[in-house]
Design a protein around this motif. Structure first.
Motif, PDB file in Angstrom:
ATOM      1  N   TYR A  76      11.439 -23.100 -16.023  1.00 22.32           N
ATOM      2  CA  TYR A  76       9.987 -23.031 -15.836  1.00 22.32           C
ATOM      3  C   TYR A  76       9.630 -23.082 -14.345  1.00 22.32           C
ATOM      4  O   TYR A  76       8.855 -22.267 -13.847  1.00 22.32           O
ATOM      5  CB  TYR A  76       9.354 -24.193 -16.608  1.00 22.32           C
ATOM      6  N   VAL A  77      10.249 -24.005 -13.619  1.00 19.03           N
ATOM      7  CA  VAL A  77       9.978 -24.142 -12.188  1.00 19.03           C
ATOM      8  C   VAL A  77      10.436 -22.893 -11.434  1.00 19.03           C
ATOM      9  O   VAL A  77       9.719 -22.393 -10.563  1.00 19.03           O
ATOM     10  CB  VAL A  77      10.661 -25.416 -11.637  1.00 19.03           C
ATOM     11  N   LYS A  78      11.611 -22.375 -11.768  1.00 18.19           N
ATOM     12  CA  LYS A  78      12.101 -21.166 -11.105  1.00 18.19           C
ATOM     13  C   LYS A  78      11.150 -19.991 -11.316  1.00 18.19           C
ATOM     14  O   LYS A  78      10.872 -19.223 -10.388  1.00 18.19           O
ATOM     15  CB  LYS A  78      13.494 -20.801 -11.618  1.00 18.19           C
ATOM     16  N   ASN A  79      10.638 -19.853 -12.522  1.00 21.14           N
ATOM     17  CA  ASN A  79       9.703 -18.751 -12.798  1.00 21.14           C
ATOM     18  C   ASN A  79       8.398 -18.918 -12.038  1.00 21.14           C
ATOM     19  O   ASN A  79       7.832 -17.932 -11.549  1.00 21.14           O
ATOM     20  CB  ASN A  79       9.440 -18.645 -14.296  1.00 21.14           C
ATOM     21  N   ILE A  80       7.927 -20.136 -11.916  1.00 13.47           N
ATOM     22  CA  ILE A  80       6.690 -20.362 -11.160  1.00 13.47           C
ATOM     23  C   ILE A  80       6.914 -20.076  -9.682  1.00 13.47           C
ATOM     24  O   ILE A  80       6.069 -19.464  -9.022  1.00 13.47           O
ATOM     25  CB  ILE A  80       6.168 -21.795 -11.390  1.00 13.47           C
ATOM     26  N   VAL A  81       8.049 -20.505  -9.146  1.00 13.51           N
ATOM     27  CA  VAL A  81       8.356 -20.232  -7.739  1.00 13.51           C
ATOM     28  C   VAL A  81       8.446 -18.730  -7.503  1.00 13.51           C
ATOM     29  O   VAL A  81       7.920 -18.215  -6.506  1.00 13.51           O
ATOM     30  CB  VAL A  81       9.651 -20.965  -7.316  1.00 13.51           C
ATOM     31  N   LYS A  82       9.076 -17.991  -8.410  1.00 14.36           N
ATOM     32  CA  LYS A  82       9.134 -16.527  -8.290  1.00 14.36           C
ATOM     33  C   LYS A  82       7.736 -15.924  -8.282  1.00 14.36           C
ATOM     34  O   LYS A  82       7.436 -15.032  -7.488  1.00 14.36           O
ATOM     35  CB  LYS A  82       9.940 -15.922  -9.439  1.00 14.36           C
ATOM     36  N   MET A  83       6.887 -16.404  -9.180  1.00 13.70           N
ATOM     37  CA  MET A  83       5.525 -15.903  -9.251  1.00 13.70           C
ATOM     38  C   MET A  83       4.781 -16.156  -7.943  1.00 13.70           C
ATOM     39  O   MET A  83       4.086 -15.279  -7.418  1.00 13.70           O
ATOM     40  CB  MET A  83       4.773 -16.556 -10.412  1.00 13.70           C
ATOM     41  N   ILE A  84       4.933 -17.352  -7.384  1.00 21.68           N
ATOM     42  CA  ILE A  84       4.260 -17.702  -6.125  1.00 21.68           C
ATOM     43  C   ILE A  84       4.787 -16.835  -4.989  1.00 21.68           C
ATOM     44  O   ILE A  84       4.002 -16.303  -4.184  1.00 21.68           O
ATOM     45  CB  ILE A  84       4.455 -19.196  -5.820  1.00 21.68           C
ATOM     46  N   GLU A  85       6.101 -16.662  -4.916  1.00 22.48           N
ATOM     47  CA  GLU A  85       6.687 -15.844  -3.848  1.00 22.48           C
ATOM     48  C   GLU A  85       6.248 -14.386  -3.960  1.00 22.48           C
ATOM     49  O   GLU A  85       5.934 -13.750  -2.954  1.00 22.48           O
ATOM     50  CB  GLU A  85       8.200 -15.953  -3.868  1.00 22.48           C
ATOM     51  N   LEU A  86       6.212 -13.850  -5.172  1.00 19.76           N
ATOM     52  CA  LEU A  86       5.752 -12.473  -5.352  1.00 19.76           C
ATOM     53  C   LEU A  86       4.283 -12.324  -4.981  1.00 19.76           C
ATOM     54  O   LEU A  86       3.871 -11.314  -4.402  1.00 19.76           O
ATOM     55  CB  LEU A  86       5.993 -12.012  -6.783  1.00 19.76           C
ATOM     56  N   SER A  87       3.503 -13.329  -5.303  1.00 21.08           N
ATOM     57  CA  SER A  87       2.086 -13.296  -4.944  1.00 21.08           C
ATOM     58  C   SER A  87       1.914 -13.308  -3.430  1.00 21.08           C
ATOM     59  O   SER A  87       1.057 -12.594  -2.885  1.00 21.08           O
ATOM     60  CB  SER A  87       1.375 -14.493  -5.576  1.00 21.08           C
ATOM     61  N   GLU A  88       2.717 -14.111  -2.741  1.00 23.37           N
ATOM     62  CA  GLU A  88       2.652 -14.149  -1.281  1.00 23.37           C
ATOM     63  C   GLU A  88       3.088 -12.825  -0.671  1.00 23.37           C
ATOM     64  O   GLU A  88       2.480 -12.338   0.284  1.00 23.37           O
ATOM     65  CB  GLU A  88       3.526 -15.287  -0.746  1.00 23.37           C
ATOM     66  N   ILE A  89       4.129 -12.225  -1.228  1.00 22.29           N
ATOM     67  CA  ILE A  89       4.587 -10.919  -0.734  1.00 22.29           C
ATOM     68  C   ILE A  89       3.510  -9.867  -0.957  1.00 22.29           C
ATOM     69  O   ILE A  89       3.220  -9.048  -0.079  1.00 22.29           O
ATOM     70  CB  ILE A  89       5.913 -10.516  -1.414  1.00 22.29           C
ATOM     71  N   ASN A  93       1.563  -7.763   2.019  1.00 24.50           N
ATOM     72  CA  ASN A  93       1.936  -6.356   2.097  1.00 24.50           C
ATOM     73  C   ASN A  93       0.791  -5.559   2.715  1.00 24.50           C
ATOM     74  O   ASN A  93      -0.341  -5.619   2.269  1.00 24.50           O
ATOM     75  CB  ASN A  93       2.262  -5.836   0.696  1.00 24.50           C
ATOM     76  N   GLU A  94       1.096  -4.790   3.739  1.00 27.20           N
ATOM     77  CA  GLU A  94       0.056  -4.042   4.441  1.00 27.20           C
ATOM     78  C   GLU A  94      -0.593  -2.974   3.567  1.00 27.20           C
ATOM     79  O   GLU A  94      -1.723  -2.586   3.799  1.00 27.20           O
ATOM     80  CB  GLU A  94       0.622  -3.399   5.699  1.00 27.20           C
ATOM     81  N   TYR A  95       0.111  -2.506   2.550  1.00 27.16           N
ATOM     82  CA  TYR A  95      -0.447  -1.475   1.687  1.00 27.16           C
ATOM     83  C   TYR A  95      -1.469  -2.034   0.706  1.00 27.16           C
ATOM     84  O   TYR A  95      -2.249  -1.289   0.145  1.00 27.16           O
ATOM     85  CB  TYR A  95       0.672  -0.763   0.926  1.00 27.16           C
ATOM     86  N   ASN A  96      -1.487  -3.328   0.502  1.00 26.04           N
ATOM     87  CA  ASN A  96      -2.445  -3.938  -0.418  1.00 26.04           C
ATOM     88  C   ASN A  96      -3.699  -4.449   0.277  1.00 26.04           C
ATOM     89  O   ASN A  96      -4.594  -4.951  -0.363  1.00 26.04           O
ATOM     90  CB  ASN A  96      -1.787  -5.115  -1.160  1.00 26.04           C
ATOM     91  N   LYS A  97      -3.771  -4.340   1.591  1.00 28.27           N
ATOM     92  CA  LYS A  97      -4.896  -4.917   2.319  1.00 28.27           C
ATOM     93  C   LYS A  97      -6.160  -4.074   2.225  1.00 28.27           C
ATOM     94  O   LYS A  97      -7.223  -4.581   1.964  1.00 28.27           O
ATOM     95  CB  LYS A  97      -4.513  -5.152   3.777  1.00 28.27           C
ATOM     96  N   ASP A  98      -6.062  -2.774   2.468  1.00 27.30           N
ATOM     97  CA  ASP A  98      -7.242  -1.913   2.482  1.00 27.30           C
ATOM     98  C   ASP A  98      -7.175  -0.949   1.319  1.00 27.30           C
ATOM     99  O   ASP A  98      -6.610   0.132   1.413  1.00 27.30           O
ATOM    100  CB  ASP A  98      -7.336  -1.142   3.797  1.00 27.30           C
ATOM    101  N   ASP A  99      -7.794  -1.328   0.201  1.00 25.16           N
ATOM    102  CA  ASP A  99      -7.778  -0.474  -0.975  1.00 25.16           C
ATOM    103  C   ASP A  99      -8.749   0.688  -0.871  1.00 25.16           C
ATOM    104  O   ASP A  99      -8.545   1.728  -1.473  1.00 25.16           O
ATOM    105  CB  ASP A  99      -8.111  -1.290  -2.227  1.00 25.16           C
ATOM    106  N   ASP A 100      -9.821   0.537  -0.101  1.00 22.26           N
ATOM    107  CA  ASP A 100     -10.863   1.552  -0.056  1.00 22.26           C
ATOM    108  C   ASP A 100     -10.741   2.463   1.160  1.00 22.26           C
ATOM    109  O   ASP A 100     -11.675   3.161   1.510  1.00 22.26           O
ATOM    110  CB  ASP A 100     -12.238   0.889  -0.062  1.00 22.26           C
ATOM    111  N   VAL A 101      -9.619   2.487   1.829  1.00 28.47           N
ATOM    112  CA  VAL A 101      -9.457   3.300   3.032  1.00 28.47           C
ATOM    113  C   VAL A 101      -9.643   4.773   2.724  1.00 28.47           C
ATOM    114  O   VAL A 101     -10.302   5.490   3.453  1.00 28.47           O
ATOM    115  CB  VAL A 101      -8.063   3.053   3.669  1.00 28.47           C
TER     116      VAL A 101
END
Length: 125
Positions: A76-89, A93-101
């Motif tokens: 459970y802890v490993k899955n939560i840590v993965k989720m947090i790390e993926l969310s931070e990535i 990510n520069e491609y996720n910053k400006d959606d309306d460009v």
């Protein structure tokens, strides 16, 4: 139950939200609906104990628990840590910053094209 019913059931479970699934089951599969409600009630009844065990495990007070509980908690802890790390990535990510460009640049670059009837059309470059 034939294959098409199994596929419909699997599609429903994977593609619908929880409320939609419960509504469908209430109308079509009373036994499964009761099972889901029972599981939710058990979770509500034992909520405090679940939180207490979780806090104990986080604080390394796991002497009172079986190895199955400890292994499950570690997964459970490993899955939560993965989720947090993926969310931070994802957020870094520069491609996720400006959606309306794409749309903002299209509005700035318009070209006026006249036609033979005297009308003008605006075309985006």
């Amino acid at each position: 139950m034939d294959l098409s019913n199994n596929l419909d059931e699997m599609t429903l479970r994977l593609m619908s939200n929880k409320k939609g699934l419960k509504t469908y089951l209430k109308q079509n599969d009373e036994e499964e609906y009761k099972k889901i409600n029972y599981e939710e009630e058990i979770l509500i009844i034992h909520r405090e104990e679940i939180l207490r065990v979780t806090y104990d495990m986080l604080n390394k007070n796991n002497n009172n628990y079986s190895s199955d509980i400890i292994k499950s908690f570690n997964s459970y802890v490993k899955n939560i840590v993965k989720m947090i790390e993926l969310s931070e990535i994802e957020s870094s990510n520069e491609y996720n910053k400006d959606d309306d460009v794409i749309f903002t640049n299209m509005e700035e670059n318009k070209k006026v094209i006249p036609n033979i009837f005297g009308y003008t059309f605006e075309r985006k470059i």
